[in-house]
Design a protein around this motif. Sequence first.
Motif, PDB file in Angstrom:
ATOM      1  N   ASP A   1      27.124  17.605   5.991  1.00  0.00           N
ATOM      2  CA  ASP A   1      25.664  17.644   6.119  1.00  0.00           C
ATOM      3  C   ASP A   1      24.985  16.444   5.457  1.00  0.00           C
ATOM      4  OD1 ASP A   1      26.546  18.560   3.666  1.00  0.00           O
ATOM      5  OD2 ASP A   1      24.931  20.012   3.402  1.00  0.00           O
TER       6      ASP A   1
ATOM      7  N   GLY B   1      30.370  26.930  -1.141  1.00  0.00           N
ATOM      8  CA  GLY B   1      30.339  25.842  -0.158  1.00  0.00           C
ATOM      9  C   GLY B   1      30.455  24.506  -0.876  1.00  0.00           C
TER      10      GLY B   1
ATOM     11  N   MET C   1      27.241  28.103   4.696  1.00  0.00           N
ATOM     12  CA  MET C   1      26.852  28.752   3.442  1.00  0.00           C
ATOM     13  C   MET C   1      25.842  27.862   2.736  1.00  0.00           C
ATOM     14  SD  MET C   1      29.159  29.911   0.147  1.00  0.00           S
ATOM     15  CE  MET C   1      29.929  31.318   0.880  1.00  0.00           C
TER      16      MET C   1
ATOM     17  N   GLY D   1      29.855  16.137   1.745  1.00  0.00           N
ATOM     18  CA  GLY D   1      29.883  17.157   2.792  1.00  0.00           C
ATOM     19  C   GLY D   1      29.344  16.587   4.096  1.00  0.00           C
TER      20      GLY D   1
ATOM     21  N   LEU E   1      31.836  25.265   4.617  1.00  0.00           N
ATOM     22  CA  LEU E   1      32.289  26.641   4.432  1.00  0.00           C
ATOM     23  C   LEU E   1      31.214  27.516   5.075  1.00  0.00           C
ATOM     24  CD1 LEU E   1      34.289  28.611   3.020  1.00  0.00           C
ATOM     25  CD2 LEU E   1      32.724  28.629   1.095  1.00  0.00           C
TER      26      LEU E   1
ATOM     27  N   THR F   1      33.625  21.262  -0.783  1.00  0.00           N
ATOM     28  CA  THR F   1      33.531  19.808  -0.644  1.00  0.00           C
ATOM     29  C   THR F   1      34.149  19.096  -1.852  1.00  0.00           C
ATOM     30  OG1 THR F   1      31.690  19.814   0.872  1.00  0.00           O
ATOM     31  CG2 THR F   1      31.855  17.911  -0.563  1.00  0.00           C
TER      32      THR F   1
HETATM   33  P1  AMP Z   1      23.933  19.632  -2.975  1.00  0.00           P
HETATM   34  O1  AMP Z   1      23.972  20.081  -4.401  1.00  0.00           O
HETATM   35  O2  AMP Z   1      23.141  20.524  -2.079  1.00  0.00           O
HETATM   36  O3  AMP Z   1      23.515  18.183  -2.857  1.00  0.00           O
HETATM   37  O4  AMP Z   1      25.422  19.744  -2.394  1.00  0.00           O
HETATM   38  C1  AMP Z   1      26.546  19.228  -3.061  1.00  0.00           C
HETATM   39  C2  AMP Z   1      27.664  19.007  -2.076  1.00  0.00           C
HETATM   40  O5  AMP Z   1      28.069  20.246  -1.470  1.00  0.00           O
HETATM   41  C3  AMP Z   1      27.296  18.094  -0.900  1.00  0.00           C
HETATM   42  O6  AMP Z   1      28.380  17.199  -0.665  1.00  0.00           O
HETATM   43  C4  AMP Z   1      27.122  19.027   0.268  1.00  0.00           C
HETATM   44  O7  AMP Z   1      27.436  18.402   1.479  1.00  0.00           O
HETATM   45  C5  AMP Z   1      28.143  20.098  -0.055  1.00  0.00           C
HETATM   46  N1  AMP Z   1      27.884  21.397   0.599  1.00  0.00           N
HETATM   47  C6  AMP Z   1      26.722  22.102   0.633  1.00  0.00           C
HETATM   48  N2  AMP Z   1      26.872  23.258   1.328  1.00  0.00           N
HETATM   49  C7  AMP Z   1      28.163  23.294   1.751  1.00  0.00           C
HETATM   50  C8  AMP Z   1      28.956  24.225   2.522  1.00  0.00           C
HETATM   51  N3  AMP Z   1      28.455  25.372   2.995  1.00  0.00           N
HETATM   52  N4  AMP Z   1      30.258  23.917   2.752  1.00  0.00           N
HETATM   53  C9  AMP Z   1      30.791  22.769   2.280  1.00  0.00           C
HETATM   54  N5  AMP Z   1      30.107  21.860   1.553  1.00  0.00           N
HETATM   55  C10 AMP Z   1      28.808  22.103   1.285  1.00  0.00           C
END
Ligand code: AMP
Length: 525
Positions: free
Chosen positions: A246, A41, A284, A244, A277, A45
Motif C-alpha cells: 500500500d 498487518g 487488515m 508494504g 495481511l 510487512t
Molecule cells: P503504517 O504505520 O500505517 O505506516 O504502516 C507500517 C507498515 O505496515 C507499512 O509498510 C504498511 O505498508 C504496512 N501495513 C499496513 N497494513 C498492512 C497489512 N494489512 N498487511 C501488511 N502490511 C501492512
Amino acid sequence: MQNLKIYNTLTRQKEEFKPLSPPYVGMYVCGPTVYNYVHLGNVRTFLTFDVLFRYLTEIGYKVRYVRNITDVGHLVGDGDEGEDKIGKMAKLEKLEPMEIVQRYTNDFHKVLEQFNFLPPSIEPTATGHLVEQIEAVKTLIDKGLAYEANGSVYFDINQYNQEGNDYGKLSGRILEDLLNETRELDGQSEKRNPLDFAIWKNASPEHIMQWKSPWGMGFPGWHLECTCMSTKYLGKQFDIHGGGMDLKFPHHECEIAQGVGITGVEPVRYWMHSNMLTVNGQKMSKSLGNSFLPSELFAGSHPLLEQAYTPMTVRFFMLQSQYRSTLDFSNDALRAAQKGYRRLINGLRIVKTLTLDINDKVADKIPSELIDDTQAGNVATQTVAAPVVKVAIDEKKKLDIEKTVQAFYEAMNDDLNTAVAIAQLFNLLKYVNMIYMNQLDPRTLGEDTFNLLQEKFVVFMEQILGITEEPLTQGDGILSGMLSLYKEYKSSQRYDKVDEIRTYFKSNGMTIKDMKHRIDWAWEE
Ligand code: AMP
Ligand code: ZN
C-alpha cells in the motif's frame, strides 16, 4: 555467495540481486507511524524484511538496515490535507506529541522483540532529521522542481516530467487517470497541478508540531522524510527499499521523484513490496476496524479468535506464504500453524542432541558382518574400547539430504519463497525424527552429511527464519508438581528421592524451602 533473485516492483520482474558494492548491502524499510499500537498487518510487512535481513546476512552480505520511525508529517488519509496522525492523537489523549511517539515506539519495539525480529542497524526518526529535510526542500526549489505557495512547498510534477522523468512508473499509474481520480478542483487549490505533493506544509496555529523554516512555521511532508533518512545513511543510490504494497503509491512514487530531483540519480535499485495481511479478504487496517493487536492474539481476547496463539506460531503462520501473496487470517490456518510449529520445534530440540555415536538400540540392529572387531584393540583394552563399526553408507538418503538443503537455499533465492523453504525444512525433519526414533542409523549418512543435516536444520530455523523455541509457559505448573512429589517422598521416607529433587532444584539455581507450615521454592540467594 548464493544466487539471490528479487522481484523488483520497478521493473516488474525477478532480477538477480547485485549490490552496488558487495559485500555491503544498503536496505531501507519504511517504519511505522507511531500514533497507535502496531497491528498484525504491520507485523507481516516488517517480518518480510526481517527475514530478508537475516538471509542476506546468512549468505555473507554485510547489511546496513535502516528502518525509520515516522513521528511527524503523516496526515490522516495519507494525503496533503488533514490532521497529523500523531498530533491528532496527542490532542485526543491530552498528551505531548512526543509522549505519544514514545509510547507507541516502545510498543513497536516490544512487539518486534516478542516476534524475534532483529533490530535494524539504524532507526532514525523524522523529527531528528528536520535540518536535512529543510535542505532538501531548498535544493528542490533551487532546481525548479518545487514551488512555494502560502508557506507550503509542493513538488512540481509537470516540471519533473518535462525534464524526461516518469512520475507513476513504480506503481504503474497513468497521470491522466490520477487526475480524473483526484477530488481537488482546479483553481481551488494552491497547487499548480492537483497531483503535486507537499514536501513542506505550512502549519496553522492550532497545529501542535511545527518548526521554523525559510517558508514560515511548518512541518515536513511524509514522503520527504524517507528520502532524507534513507539517502543520509545509505547514499544517494542504495540497494533495497522495502515497505508494504500500500506504500507504492503515492509514498514510494514520491520518494523516487524527490530522489531523482535532488541528486539526479535513481535512489533505489530494488524496490520490494510485501503483500497485505487480510481478514476475510479485506486488508487488515486500523481504520477499517478489522485489525488484531498482537497482545489480543497472545491472550486470545479478540472476539474473532477461538484461542490464544504464541508469537512463534504467528511468525510461522506468516512465513508459510511467500511475501508477495496475500495472506488471509483465520482460526483454522492458525491452528494448523500451531501444529506445524510444534512439529518443527520438537525437531529443533531433538536435532541439537543427536550425535553420531552408536547407541544401544542401533547397535542391536547392526548386522554382525558390519562389525569389524579386528581393530578393537588388544585384549587388555577390549573391555573398555567400543568395537569400531563399519557402516554401509546409504547413498540415496545422503544425496536426498544434500539436495534438500540445496533446495531450501534455492527457495530462498527465488525471491524469498519461505513457503517452499519451509516444506524443505519438513523434509529434513523426517530424517531428524528417523534418527531420533532409531529408525535410521546416523552413521549410514556419513559424518559430513550428518553434520550438514544437524547444522543446517538449526541455521534454517533459528538464523534464517527466526523461529525459536518459546519459553515454557507451564513452568510454574511443573515446579508445583515437583514440590508435591517432594512432599510425598518425604512422608513415605524415601530420602534418596527427596535428595534427588533437592539437587535438581539446586542445579537450576533454586532451593526448596521446607518449612513447618508449608513447602515452597525460592531462588538460591
Ligand atoms: P503504517 O504505520 O500505517 O505506516 O504502516 C507500517 C507498515 O505496515 C507499512 O509498510 C504498511 O505498508 C504496512 N501495513 C499496513 N497494513 C498492512 C497489512 N494489512 N498487511 C501488511 N502490511 C501492512
Ligand atoms: Zn517511507
